[in-house]
Design a protein around this motif. Structure first.
Motif, PDB file in Angstrom:
ATOM      1  N   LEU A 293       0.819  -1.222   0.000  1.00 36.84           N
ATOM      2  CA  LEU A 293       0.000   0.000   0.000  1.00 36.84           C
ATOM      3  C   LEU A 293       0.850   1.268   0.000  1.00 36.84           C
ATOM      4  O   LEU A 293       0.441   2.297  -0.518  1.00 36.84           O
ATOM      5  CB  LEU A 293      -0.933   0.008   1.214  1.00 36.84           C
ATOM      6  N   LEU A 294       2.022   1.217   0.615  1.00 33.60           N
ATOM      7  CA  LEU A 294       2.859   2.419   0.728  1.00 33.60           C
ATOM      8  C   LEU A 294       4.017   2.403  -0.268  1.00 33.60           C
ATOM      9  O   LEU A 294       4.958   3.187  -0.138  1.00 33.60           O
ATOM     10  CB  LEU A 294       3.409   2.542   2.153  1.00 33.60           C
TER      11      LEU A 294
ATOM     12  N   LYS B  28       4.713   3.364  -3.378  1.00 33.86           N
ATOM     13  CA  LYS B  28       5.189   4.529  -4.137  1.00 33.86           C
ATOM     14  C   LYS B  28       5.746   5.596  -3.202  1.00 33.86           C
ATOM     15  O   LYS B  28       6.750   6.236  -3.514  1.00 33.86           O
ATOM     16  CB  LYS B  28       4.096   5.081  -5.053  1.00 33.86           C
ATOM     17  N   GLU B  29       5.126   5.760  -2.034  1.00 36.08           N
ATOM     18  CA  GLU B  29       5.635   6.746  -1.073  1.00 36.08           C
ATOM     19  C   GLU B  29       7.007   6.309  -0.528  1.00 36.08           C
ATOM     20  O   GLU B  29       7.929   7.118  -0.416  1.00 36.08           O
ATOM     21  CB  GLU B  29       4.653   6.925   0.097  1.00 36.08           C
TER      22      GLU B  29
ATOM     23  N   LEU C 178       9.132   4.358  -1.933  1.00 37.15           N
ATOM     24  CA  LEU C 178      10.142   4.430  -3.001  1.00 37.15           C
ATOM     25  C   LEU C 178      10.692   5.853  -3.110  1.00 37.15           C
ATOM     26  O   LEU C 178      11.907   6.065  -3.124  1.00 37.15           O
ATOM     27  CB  LEU C 178       9.521   4.004  -4.339  1.00 37.15           C
ATOM     28  N   PHE C 179       9.798   6.825  -3.162  1.00 38.82           N
ATOM     29  CA  PHE C 179      10.214   8.229  -3.242  1.00 38.82           C
ATOM     30  C   PHE C 179      11.061   8.585  -2.018  1.00 38.82           C
ATOM     31  O   PHE C 179      12.172   9.133  -2.135  1.00 38.82           O
ATOM     32  CB  PHE C 179       8.964   9.123  -3.321  1.00 38.82           C
TER      33      PHE C 179
ATOM     34  N   SER D 258      12.741   6.652   0.098  1.00 37.95           N
ATOM     35  CA  SER D 258      14.034   5.988   0.275  1.00 37.95           C
ATOM     36  C   SER D 258      15.030   6.440  -0.798  1.00 37.95           C
ATOM     37  O   SER D 258      16.227   6.412  -0.569  1.00 37.95           O
ATOM     38  CB  SER D 258      13.888   4.462   0.286  1.00 37.95           C
ATOM     39  N   PHE D 259      14.532   6.891  -1.938  1.00 35.90           N
ATOM     40  CA  PHE D 259      15.443   7.371  -2.984  1.00 35.90           C
ATOM     41  C   PHE D 259      15.899   8.801  -2.712  1.00 35.90           C
ATOM     42  O   PHE D 259      17.073   9.128  -2.818  1.00 35.90           O
ATOM     43  CB  PHE D 259      14.749   7.297  -4.347  1.00 35.90           C
ATOM     44  N   ASP D 260      14.968   9.670  -2.360  1.00 36.61           N
ATOM     45  CA  ASP D 260      15.277  11.099  -2.236  1.00 36.61           C
ATOM     46  C   ASP D 260      14.473  11.692  -1.077  1.00 36.61           C
ATOM     47  O   ASP D 260      13.442  12.325  -1.295  1.00 36.61           O
ATOM     48  CB  ASP D 260      14.926  11.793  -3.563  1.00 36.61           C
TER      49      ASP D 260
ATOM     50  N   LEU E 185      14.841  14.203   0.887  1.00 33.78           N
ATOM     51  CA  LEU E 185      14.656  15.659   0.906  1.00 33.78           C
ATOM     52  C   LEU E 185      13.616  16.076  -0.138  1.00 33.78           C
ATOM     53  O   LEU E 185      12.718  16.878   0.138  1.00 33.78           O
ATOM     54  CB  LEU E 185      16.001  16.331   0.623  1.00 33.78           C
TER      55      LEU E 185
ATOM     56  N   GLN F 272      10.208  15.111   1.097  1.00 37.59           N
ATOM     57  CA  GLN F 272       9.730  16.003   2.155  1.00 37.59           C
ATOM     58  C   GLN F 272       9.315  17.351   1.565  1.00 37.59           C
ATOM     59  O   GLN F 272       8.264  17.900   1.908  1.00 37.59           O
ATOM     60  CB  GLN F 272      10.830  16.188   3.198  1.00 37.59           C
TER      61      GLN F 272
ATOM     62  N   GLY G 212       5.961  17.526   0.082  1.00 34.37           N
ATOM     63  CA  GLY G 212       4.802  17.429   0.965  1.00 34.37           C
ATOM     64  C   GLY G 212       4.530  16.060   1.540  1.00 34.37           C
ATOM     65  O   GLY G 212       3.502  15.853   2.179  1.00 34.37           O
ATOM     66  N   LEU G 213       5.439  15.092   1.350  1.00 32.01           N
ATOM     67  CA  LEU G 213       5.215  13.787   1.974  1.00 32.01           C
ATOM     68  C   LEU G 213       5.649  13.826   3.439  1.00 32.01           C
ATOM     69  O   LEU G 213       6.650  14.454   3.772  1.00 32.01           O
ATOM     70  CB  LEU G 213       6.000  12.691   1.246  1.00 32.01           C
ATOM     71  N   PRO G 214       4.913  13.154   4.326  1.00 30.09           N
ATOM     72  CA  PRO G 214       5.290  13.128   5.751  1.00 30.09           C
ATOM     73  C   PRO G 214       6.434  12.155   5.984  1.00 30.09           C
ATOM     74  O   PRO G 214       6.226  11.010   6.372  1.00 30.09           O
ATOM     75  CB  PRO G 214       4.001  12.657   6.436  1.00 30.09           C
TER      76      PRO G 214
ATOM     77  N   LEU H  34       6.864   8.245   7.459  1.00 31.74           N
ATOM     78  CA  LEU H  34       7.289   7.133   6.597  1.00 31.74           C
ATOM     79  C   LEU H  34       8.495   6.429   7.198  1.00 31.74           C
ATOM     80  O   LEU H  34       8.582   5.195   7.186  1.00 31.74           O
ATOM     81  CB  LEU H  34       7.630   7.650   5.194  1.00 31.74           C
TER      82      LEU H  34
END
Lengths: 246, 301
Positions: B159-160, B162-163, B165-166, B168-170, B172, B175, B178-180, B184
C-alpha cells in the motif's frame, strides 16, 4: 491567468548546529521571474531554500506564500536537490524517478492514473529523455540525470520550483535545456528559484538575483544587485567577473 | 525406484512430520518478508540498523516472558525503542548515527543476555534459541503469529510502495514535495522491527541480518528496479530458507546457520556471475578467464 502569490521571507534566521547560518533575511520572491540565488561556498544558499520550505528548523522568522506559511503548502512545491545528495546506484529507472513527481498528487493507497503517466511521458519528452525511460538511473550521464530530475519536477505540476545547483557537472546541451525550461516556467507565471555559483556568462539568464553571504547582501533585478560593492561584500576582494558588473 | 520417484521421495519425506511442516511454513514466510523489508535497508545504506534492531529485541523479549506477555510483543517494543533512542542520540548530539547504533544495540543486547541468563535458570527458556534460532521448535501459535506479521508487513509495503520508493530514494525531495517523511521513516522502522521479531525463531537475532540483506543484495546485482529486487529477493529468500531446512534435515546441520550459508552462497554466485554487475562476466569486463587473470596477483610487479 490568475497570477500566483509571492513568497515573503520575513526576518529569517537559521542556525546549523550552534553556528549561525543565516541572519535576519528579508526578501520577496515574485512569480514570473527567473530568480538566481548566488553567494560563495557556505553562504547559506541551500540553507535558505530548505528553511523557506520548512525542511530545517529556523530560529526566528516566517515564510509565507499567499495567506499561509509556505511549509504548509508543500504540495505546491517541486524541489530538486543537488545531484551529489542522491545515491545514483539506487535500483530505479528513469520512469520510476519521474513518476515520483506524481506520488503526492496521486494520494495514499491509490495507483498512478493514466493522466499521471501522460504527464510523466510529456515531461520526459520535454527534457529530451523519453527514449531513456527504461534505463537504470545509474547508467545515465550527469546531465541526463539532471534532466530526469527536471522532468520529475515538471510532472509535479508545482507552482514553486527550487533547484539546488542544477548546473554542476552537466553538459552544454543539458544547460540549454534547463535554462529554456526555467524560462518557460517563469513565463507561465511560476516561481523559479535556482541556486547557482557560476558567475560566468550564464548569470545573464536570470532576471532577479538574491546575493547571500550568511546574510542577505542584496536582492532584486540583476543589474541592480550586480554592483562592485555588493560583489565585494559577498565574495570578498578577489573576484574576477567584473565584466558583467554595472 | 526411478530417479524421479527418488527425488520426490527425498522432497516429501520431511513433510510427513508436523514439526517440519510448521518450520517450513515459517521459514517460507520469513524468507519473503525479510527480503522485501531488507531491500529498503540495503538501498538506504542502513544495513547496520537491521543489525541494531535485531540485537535490541532481546531485553523486551525477556521482560515480556517475565510478565507473561506474548514475547513477540515485548521484542517488537524493545526494537522500536532502540531505534527511537538511536535517532535521539544522533539528532541531539554530534555523535554520528553509526556510533549511536553501536552504543545502543550493544547495550540492549547486553541487557537482554543478562536478563535471559538470569531467568533461564528457573524457567524453560533457552538463550541459544533466541541467539541462533530454534525453527524446529515452532508451535502452531508461532505459525499463526508469523502469518499475521507477514500479512501486515506485505500489505503495508504494497500500500505504501510509491511513497516509500520516493522517500528511500530522495528523502529531501519527498519532504519538500509534501510527503510526511518522519512518519514514513517511523513506519519503515516498525516494519523492520516486526520482521526481525518474526525471524527470531528461524535464524535467531544474530544471523537475521543475513536474511534481511543478502537476498535483496543478490537480486540487486541482477535486476534494475526496486520492486523487482523485492520480488526476486523474496524468491531467493524462500529458496534459501527451504534448502537450508532440507540441508538441516538430511545433513543434520543447525537450521539457522544452514539457511544463512545457502543465501550467502547465492549472493556469491550473483556477485561473480551476474550479467549486469558480475565480477567475472559483467559487461565490458572482457571474457571470464581474462577477468579471472586480472583478479590474480600479477607476476613480477
Amino acid at each position: 491567468m490568475a497570477t500566483s502569490p509571492k513568497i515573503i521571507v520575513d526576518h529569517l534566521s537559521v542556525n546549523y548546529r550552534d553556528v549561525q547560518a543565516l541572519r535576519n533575511v528579508n526578501l520577496t520572491v515574485r512569480p514570473g521571474k527567473m530568480v538566481g540565488i548566488f553567494g560563495p561556498n557556505g553562504a547559506g544558499k541551500s540553507t535558505l531554500i530548505k528553511a523557506m520550505l520548512g525542511l530545517m528548523p529556523v530560529v526566528t522568522g516566517r515564510v509565507t506564500y499567499g495567506d499561509d506559511t509556505l511549509a504548509h503548502q508543500l504540495d505546491r512545491v517541486a524541489y530538486v536537490p543537488q545531484r551529489s545528495q542522491i545515491d545514483w546506484t539506487f535500483p530505479a529507472t528513469v520512469w520510476d524517478v519521474v513518476m515520483m513527481g506524481r506520488v503526492k498528487k496521486t494520494g495514499w493507497f491509490n495507483r498512478f492514473s493514466a493522466s499521471s503517466r501522460q504527464l510523466a511521458t510529456a515531461a520526459l519528452e520535454r527534457v529530451g529523455m523519453l527514449e531513456f525511460r527504461d534505463r537504470p538511473i545509474g547508467a545515465l550521464s550527469g546531465g541526463q540525470q539532471q534532466r530526469v530530475f527536471l522532468a520529475r519536477a515538471l510532472a509535479q505540476e508545482a507552482e514553486i520550483f527550487c533547484f539546488d545547483e542544477p548546473f554542476v557537472g552537466v553538459d552544454q546541451k543539458t544547460e540549454t535545456v534547463l535554462f529554456n525550461i526555467f524560462r518557460e516556467l517563469a513565463q507561465a507565471g511560476k516561481i523559479v528559484m535556482v541556486i547557482n555559483h557560476d558567475l560566468g556568462e550564464s548569470i545573464t539568464n536570470f532576471d532577479q538575483l538574491i546575493l547571500l553571504n550568511k546574510e542577505l547582501i542584496a536582492a532584486g533585478p540583476r543589474d541592480w544587485v550586480l554592483t562592485r560593492d555588493n560583489m565585494t561584500r559577498a565574495y570578498g576582494g578577489h573576484v574576477g567577473f567584473f565584466g558583467h558588473v554595472a | 525406484m526411478s530417479l524421479e520417484l527418488a527425488v520426490l521421495d527425498w522432497f516429501f519425506e520431511p513433510l510427513q512430520f508436523a514439526f517440519m511442516q510448521r518450520s517450513l511454513a515459517v521459514a517460507i514466510m520469513v524468507g519473503i518478508i525479510c527480503s522485501v523489508v531488507g531491500s529498503y535497508l540495503m538501498v538506504q545504506r542502513l544495513a547496520l540498523l537491521g543489525d541494531a534492531i535485531s540485537h535490541s529485541v532481546l531485553p523486551g523479549l525477556a521482560i515480556a516472558f517475565l510478565l507473561g506477555v506474548n514475547i513477540f510483543v515485548g521484542a517488537f517494543i524493545a526494537g522500536v525503542i532502540s531505534t527511537v533512542i538511536i535517532g535521539w542520540i544522533h539528532t541531539r548530539s554530534p555523535i554520528k548515527e553509526d556510533a549511536a547504533m553501536g552504543i545502543v544495540f550493544s547495550a540492549f543486547f547486553a541487557l537482554g543476555i543478562t536478563l535471559i541468563t538470569t531467568i533461564q535458570k528457573d524457567n524453560k527458556i533457552d538463550l541459544n534459541h533466541f541467539l541462533f534460532g530454534n525453527i524446529l521448535g515452532v508451535t502452531v501459535g508461532d505459525v499463526r503469529d508469523t502469518a499475521i506479521i507477514a500479512a501486515l508487513v506485505l500489505m503495508a509495503v504494497f500500500l505504501l510502495y510509491k511513497e516509500l520508493l520516493f522517500y528511500s530514494f530522495d528523502p529531501l525531495g519527498a519532504q519538500a514535495g509534501g510527503l510526511p517523511t518522519g512518519l514514513l521513516n517511523a513506519g519503515l522502522m516498525v516494519l523492520i522491527a516486526l520482521t526481525v521479531v518474526a525471524s527470531m525463531k528461524v535464524v535467531g537475532v544474530i544471523l537475521v541480518l543475513s536474511l534481511l540483506i543478502a537476498p535483496g543484495a543478490t537480486a540487486y546485482l541482477l535486476v534494475p528496479r526496486l520492486h523487482q529486487v523485492m520480488l526476486l529477493g523474496a524468491a531467493i529468500g524462500v529458496l534459501s530458507s527451504v534448502s537450508g531446512m532440507y540441508l538441516s534435515y538430511y545433513v543434520n546441520l543447525p537450521s539457522g546457520p544452514a539457511i544463512v550459508m545457502v543465501v550467502s552462497a547465492l549472493f556469491a554466485l550473483s556477485f561473480l556471475f551476474s550479467p549486469r554487475h558480475g565480477v567475472l562476466v559483467g559487461p565490458r569486463r572482457g571474457r571470464p578467464w581474462q577477468k579471472l587473470r586480472t583478479l590474480l596477483p600479477s607476476k613480477g610487479s
